[in-house]
Write an enzyme that holds these catalytic residues in place. Structure first.
Site, short mmCIF file in Angstrom:
data_model
loop_
_atom_site.label_atom_id
_atom_site.label_comp_id
_atom_site.label_asym_id
_atom_site.label_seq_id
_atom_site.Cartn_x
_atom_site.Cartn_y
_atom_site.Cartn_z
N TYR A 77 -27.90 -14.76 18.11
CA TYR A 77 -28.00 -16.13 17.56
C TYR A 77 -26.63 -16.62 17.11
CZ TYR A 77 -28.60 -19.68 13.92
OH TYR A 77 -28.47 -20.81 13.14
N LYS A 133 -24.22 -19.71 18.46
CA LYS A 133 -23.77 -20.84 17.61
C LYS A 133 -22.24 -20.88 17.59
CE LYS A 133 -25.85 -23.39 15.44
NZ LYS A 133 -26.45 -24.72 15.77
N ALA A 151 -23.70 -15.51 17.83
CA ALA A 151 -22.75 -15.61 18.94
C ALA A 151 -22.95 -16.93 19.70
CB ALA A 151 -22.91 -14.43 19.89
N THR A 181 -30.00 -22.89 25.30
CA THR A 181 -30.17 -24.03 24.39
C THR A 181 -28.92 -24.29 23.56
OG1 THR A 181 -32.55 -23.68 24.26
CG2 THR A 181 -31.55 -24.93 22.47
N LEU A 186 -28.64 -31.08 15.80
CA LEU A 186 -29.25 -29.92 15.13
C LEU A 186 -30.11 -29.08 16.07
CD1 LEU A 186 -29.85 -32.55 12.81
CD2 LEU A 186 -29.88 -30.44 11.48
N HIS A 229 -28.11 -5.70 11.43
CA HIS A 229 -28.41 -6.60 10.30
C HIS A 229 -27.15 -6.94 9.48
CE1 HIS A 229 -31.63 -7.35 6.94
NE2 HIS A 229 -30.89 -8.42 7.18
N ARG A 240 -33.60 -4.60 10.71
CA ARG A 240 -33.21 -5.42 11.86
C ARG A 240 -31.99 -4.78 12.51
NH1 ARG A 240 -31.60 -11.47 10.24
NH2 ARG A 240 -33.79 -11.93 10.57
N ALA A 277 -31.64 -26.49 18.27
CA ALA A 277 -31.17 -25.13 18.57
C ALA A 277 -32.34 -24.17 18.53
CB ALA A 277 -30.12 -24.70 17.53
N GLU A 278 -32.13 -23.03 19.14
CA GLU A 278 -32.97 -21.87 18.83
C GLU A 278 -32.33 -21.28 17.58
OE1 GLU A 278 -35.72 -20.82 20.09
OE2 GLU A 278 -35.82 -22.16 21.81
N THR A 289 -23.79 -22.90 11.43
CA THR A 289 -24.23 -21.93 10.43
C THR A 289 -23.07 -21.07 9.93
OG1 THR A 289 -25.51 -19.87 10.25
CG2 THR A 289 -24.84 -20.49 12.44
N ASP A 290 -23.24 -20.50 8.74
CA ASP A 290 -22.22 -19.58 8.23
C ASP A 290 -22.23 -18.25 8.99
OD1 ASP A 290 -24.64 -18.59 7.25
OD2 ASP A 290 -23.94 -18.34 5.18
N GLU A 291 -23.31 -18.02 9.76
CA GLU A 291 -23.43 -16.71 10.43
C GLU A 291 -22.35 -16.51 11.50
OE1 GLU A 291 -27.48 -15.49 11.24
OE2 GLU A 291 -28.23 -16.86 9.71
P1 NAD Z 1 -35.65 -25.10 13.65
O1 NAD Z 1 -35.83 -23.93 14.56
O2 NAD Z 1 -36.62 -25.32 12.53
O3 NAD Z 1 -35.64 -26.45 14.51
C1 NAD Z 1 -34.97 -26.56 15.73
C2 NAD Z 1 -35.48 -27.82 16.42
O4 NAD Z 1 -34.79 -27.94 17.67
C3 NAD Z 1 -36.98 -27.79 16.74
O5 NAD Z 1 -37.58 -29.01 16.38
C4 NAD Z 1 -37.02 -27.58 18.25
O6 NAD Z 1 -38.17 -28.17 18.87
C5 NAD Z 1 -35.73 -28.26 18.68
N1 NAD Z 1 -35.24 -27.74 19.97
C6 NAD Z 1 -35.07 -26.45 20.32
N2 NAD Z 1 -34.64 -26.37 21.58
C7 NAD Z 1 -34.50 -27.64 22.02
C8 NAD Z 1 -34.07 -28.21 23.25
N3 NAD Z 1 -33.71 -27.44 24.29
N4 NAD Z 1 -34.03 -29.55 23.37
C9 NAD Z 1 -34.40 -30.35 22.33
N5 NAD Z 1 -34.84 -29.87 21.16
C10 NAD Z 1 -34.88 -28.52 21.00
O7 NAD Z 1 -34.17 -24.98 13.12
P2 NAD Z 1 -33.54 -25.37 11.69
O8 NAD Z 1 -33.69 -24.22 10.78
O9 NAD Z 1 -34.04 -26.69 11.31
O10 NAD Z 1 -32.00 -25.47 12.10
C11 NAD Z 1 -31.45 -26.68 12.59
C12 NAD Z 1 -29.99 -26.48 12.87
O11 NAD Z 1 -29.31 -26.07 11.69
C13 NAD Z 1 -29.71 -25.41 13.93
O12 NAD Z 1 -28.64 -25.86 14.73
C14 NAD Z 1 -29.31 -24.19 13.11
O13 NAD Z 1 -28.45 -23.37 13.83
C15 NAD Z 1 -28.62 -24.85 11.93
N6 NAD Z 1 -28.66 -24.09 10.66
C16 NAD Z 1 -29.85 -23.60 10.18
C17 NAD Z 1 -29.86 -22.92 8.96
C18 NAD Z 1 -31.14 -22.41 8.37
O14 NAD Z 1 -31.11 -21.73 7.33
N7 NAD Z 1 -32.31 -22.71 8.92
C19 NAD Z 1 -28.66 -22.74 8.25
C20 NAD Z 1 -27.47 -23.25 8.78
C21 NAD Z 1 -27.49 -23.94 9.98
P1 TYD Z 2 -34.01 -15.00 7.89
O1 TYD Z 2 -34.85 -15.93 7.07
O2 TYD Z 2 -34.52 -14.59 9.22
O3 TYD Z 2 -32.57 -15.66 8.00
P2 TYD Z 2 -31.17 -15.03 8.58
O4 TYD Z 2 -31.47 -13.79 9.33
O5 TYD Z 2 -30.69 -16.13 9.48
O6 TYD Z 2 -30.30 -14.82 7.39
O7 TYD Z 2 -33.78 -13.68 7.05
C1 TYD Z 2 -33.17 -13.72 5.78
C2 TYD Z 2 -32.99 -12.29 5.31
O8 TYD Z 2 -34.28 -11.71 5.10
C3 TYD Z 2 -32.30 -11.42 6.32
O9 TYD Z 2 -31.43 -10.51 5.65
C4 TYD Z 2 -33.43 -10.66 7.00
C5 TYD Z 2 -34.46 -10.53 5.89
N1 TYD Z 2 -35.89 -10.52 6.34
C6 TYD Z 2 -36.75 -9.50 5.90
O10 TYD Z 2 -36.35 -8.60 5.15
N2 TYD Z 2 -38.04 -9.53 6.33
C7 TYD Z 2 -38.51 -10.49 7.17
O11 TYD Z 2 -39.70 -10.43 7.56
C8 TYD Z 2 -37.62 -11.53 7.59
C9 TYD Z 2 -38.09 -12.63 8.51
C10 TYD Z 2 -36.32 -11.51 7.14
#
Ligand code: NAD
Ligand code: TYD
Length: 355
Positions: A161, A165, A163, A106, A87, A295, A292, A89-90, A136-138
């Site tokens: 991001y 993933k 791209a 990363t 998991l 967007h 954004r 990731a940035e 991710t679905d993105e």
């Molecule tokens: P997050 O940003 O909250 O957590 C990422 C974690 O990875 C952090 O703990 C960070 O310290 C660690 N990390 C970053 N770079 C690192 C490195 N170089 N080496 C080791 N650890 C590192 O992210 P999240 O929202 O928990 O997402 C986790 C995963 O799920 C990601 O791969 C993301 O692409 C995927 N994902 C997230 C969402 C979402 O809505 N958040 C949805 C679908 C998929």
């Molecule tokens: P986000 O939580 O950053 O997730 P993602 O871009 O990965 O979908 O954003 C969710 C949606 O909310 C996205 O369409 C961008 C919008 N958004 C705002 O309108 N204002 C904000 O301050 C942020 C962070 C996101």
């Protein structure tokens, strides 16, 4: 992977938002497994997210960087991992627009580094081994009509991001095709829930409402996301890990599409109620700001495959999940205050200064 084995599992990014829920679920549900959490502890990683499991005998934390070749190779040499759930990731689109290169390093190189280490150590002994990549679905791009993303939708990532993933997903599949590495991938929609860093929409709005700060809605707030409660994602990951077919992709989502502005209004209502403010108070904080760049308009996951094949389904409605989430943030004010001190302020001021 069969259950009831004494697997040693490497979970990367376990101190982050989703990772901490996955670590908690595996450590507590499978005492026979040993869970090693590898995390660099970037701004998004926080060991406080795991203080309830940190003393469990089947849990170990290692601080380290997935992009460090020597470190990752010696980690795999020192531990006989049976599986990796990747998991780390940035993860934030806005940050990827500010600094794309760190996402390539990363998300793409870090993943390839892990794949190389797993391949070298497992060699051709792939029985009961698994490299599970969380995506991710993105990666599928942006929808403008009523269509859904399925597992066969072509990749069309639009942000740095997504791209990065997509690149990592392609490498994972290439290692299966070229070296027969046993892999599985899941692509999930937007998560929300406890422990999410307040740069993402839901916790950012909760934090700002609580502090009477403006609520920055990008563009007209018409963009649509498909929201899933994070514990339902962790449960889906458990299903895919134990029952998913090797080499397959599973899309994860809750058939729960919302326009951003509607979520922000819903949150305002819940927060007014919880904070005993007159109805309509928080909505006055909404401000439409500059959009954004690039967007994506709409994401929507077709989760039929995981539901039919692996019998996974959501456990809460969106309203229930949001209510639990708001309560968690209000009860964990100290957590929110700590993660929003220091570097968060610099990021926030920079990100929102021209909007
Ligand atoms: P997050 O940003 O909250 O957590 C990422 C974690 O990875 C952090 O703990 C960070 O310290 C660690 N990390 C970053 N770079 C690192 C490195 N170089 N080496 C080791 N650890 C590192 O992210 P999240 O929202 O928990 O997402 C986790 C995963 O799920 C990601 O791969 C993301 O692409 C995927 N994902 C997230 C969402 C979402 O809505 N958040 C949805 C679908 C998929
Ligand atoms: P986000 O939580 O950053 O997730 P993602 O871009 O990965 O979908 O954003 C969710 C949606 O909310 C996205 O369409 C961008 C919008 N958004 C705002 O309108 N204002 C904000 O301050 C942020 C962070 C996101």
């Amino acid at each position: 992977m069969e259950s009831n084995k004494n697997y040693k599992i490497l979970i990367t990014g376990g101190a982050g938002f989703i990772g901490s829920h996955v670590v908690r679920r595996f450590v507590t549900s499978y005492p026979e497994y040993t869970i090693v959490n590898l995390d660099k502890l970037t701004y998004a990683g926080n060991l406080e997210n795991l203080c309830d499991v940190e003393k469990m005998p089947n849990y170990q934390f290692i601080k380290g960087d997935i992009t460090n070749v020597t470190f990752i190779n010696s980690l795999f040499n020192n531990h006989e991992f049976d599986a990796v759930i990747h998991l780390a990731a940035e993860s934030h689109v806005d940050r990827s627009i500010l600094d794309p290169s760190s996402f390539v390093t990363t998300n793409v190189f870090g993943t390839v580094n892990l794949l190389n280490a797993a391949l070298a150590i497992w060699k051709d002994h792939f029985d009961n081994k698994l490299f599970y990549h969380i995506s991710t679905d993105e990666v599928y791009g942006s929808l403008s009509d009523s269509a859904y993303f399925t597992e066969t939708t072509s990749y069309d990532p639009k942000s740095p991001y997504s791209a990065s993933k997509a690149g990592s997903d392609h490498f994972v599949r290439a290692y299966e095709n070229t070296y027969a590495l046993p892999i599985v991938i899941s692509n999930c929609s937007n998560n929300y829930g406890p422990y999410q860093f307040p740069e993402k929409l839901v916790p950012l709005m909760i934090h700002n409402i609580r502090n009477n700060k403006l609520l920055p809605v990008y563009g007209k707030g018409e963009n649509i996301r498909d929201w899933l409660y994070v514990k339902d994602h962790a449960a889906a990951i458990d299903h895919v890990f134990h029952r998913g077919r090797k080499g397959e992709t599973y899309n994860i989502g809750g058939f729960n599409e919302w326009k951003n502005i509607d979520i922000v209004r819903l949150l305002c209502g819940i927060m007014d109620d919880k904070l005993h403010r007159p109805s309509g108070t928080s909505e006055k904080l909404i401000e439409f700001v500059k959009d954004r760049p690039g967007h994506d308009m709409r994401y929507a996951i077709d989760a039929t495959k995981i539901s039919n094949e692996l019998k996974w389904n959501t456990s809460v409605t969106f309203e229930q999940g949001l209510e639990i989430t708001v309560e968690w943030y209000l009860e964990n004010k100290a957590w929110l205050d700590r993660v929003t001190s220091g570097a968060y302020k610099t990021y926030y001021d920079n990100q929102y200064k021209n909007r």
